[in-house]
Design an enzyme around this catalytic site. Structure first.
Site: not given
Length: 281
Positions: A44, A49, A74, A107
């Site tokens: 994931d 990120y 996401k 998200h």
């Protein structure tokens, strides 16, 4: 042996995955290699990120066949909208260096604070994702941090029901109403922050239950999550912890233990709510 769930689109997903939030370059690749070697097959990540390239490199370096790995990424909340979604998705696909994504999530939903017509923004975002799925670029499409009101609005225009809703779900904050609503509509729930940002390690009840089963507190929390039929994606850079976090299928919590953990008071809540981002409570 890893247990899998079947999503509402017929696709199988492992019940325990590997989270990569805050995984930086060298350490990130190493942790992904360790996770895949330990038996994880769900990885994931997310655009925000800023490590999709690292995740892609880790997958390639592992030499595990691509079709055996379930990759989630996401769409960040500042990229919502029809055109923006298409552009953001292609960027993620390029950074991951993959031909397709197994699961693509919104998200965070658009909300009234940030969008004049949040329902329309979410609907147009979802339309773009449905088209990408129809083109074969995404296997499953879903959402993250959606409450009932966001899902009900989405249902008004969606041709495809979200397969997953990834929400904050851990002892001390597990959103039972959202969870129940999702299950009622065939949406699989996935847990982020499964260890409550480390706050679970201070809880006496969890210490007692862990001791009884001769397991770690992490394992008890993760086992509690999967006994709710919820997917969990713990993250760690420690090889020992990575291996420990997937070793959840040789014990079971009693109904009473599950109930006791359900009733733990507010603990480790992130403060993030879909209706008020980017502010925090």
């Amino acid at each position: 042996m890893m247990t899998e769930l079947i999503l509402n689109d017929g696709i199988k997903i492992p019940m325990v995955g590997f989270g990569t939030y805050k995984a930086a370059e060298k350490e990130g690749i190493k942790s992904i290699l360790n996770a895949l070697a330990a038996g994880y097959r769900l990885i994931d990540t997310a655009a925000i990120y800023q490590n999709e390239e690292i995740v892609g490199k880790g997958i390639k370096a592992s030499e595990v066949p691509r079709e055996e790995i379930f990759v989630t990424t996401k769409l960040w909340r500042e990229e919502l909208g029809y055109k923006q979604t298409k552009v953001a998705f292609e960027s993620s696909l390029r950074k991951l260096d993959l031909d397709y994504i197994d699961l693509y999530l919104i998200h965070w939903p658009a909300n009234a604070i940030n969008y004049g017509n949040w329902q329309k923004t979410n609907a147009e975002t979802w339309q773009a994702m449905e088209e990408l799925q129809a083109e074969g670029k995404i296997k499953s499409i879903g959402v993250s941090n959606f409450w009932q009101e966001h899902l009900e609005a989405l249902f008004q225009t969606a041709r495809v029901t979200p397969s997953v809703n990834q929400i904050e779900f851990h002892p001390g904050y597990w959103q039972p109403e959202v969870t129940e609503f999702c299950k009622k509509h065939g949406i699989t729930v996935e847990s982020w922050s499964p260890l409550a940002r480390g706050k679970v390690f201070e809880n006496d009840l969890l210490k007692t239950i862990a001791k009884k089963h001769n397991k770690s507190i992490s394992q008890v929390c993760l086992r509690w999550i999967i006994q709710h039929d919820v997917i969990t994606i713990p993250k760690s850079t420690s090889r020992e912890r990575i291996e420990e976090n997937i070793n959840l299928f040789d014990f079971e919590l009693s109904e009473e233990e599950v109930k006791q953990i359900n009733e733990i008071p507010l603990l480790g809540f992130s403060g993030e709510l879909p209706n008020i981002w980017p502010e925090r409570v």
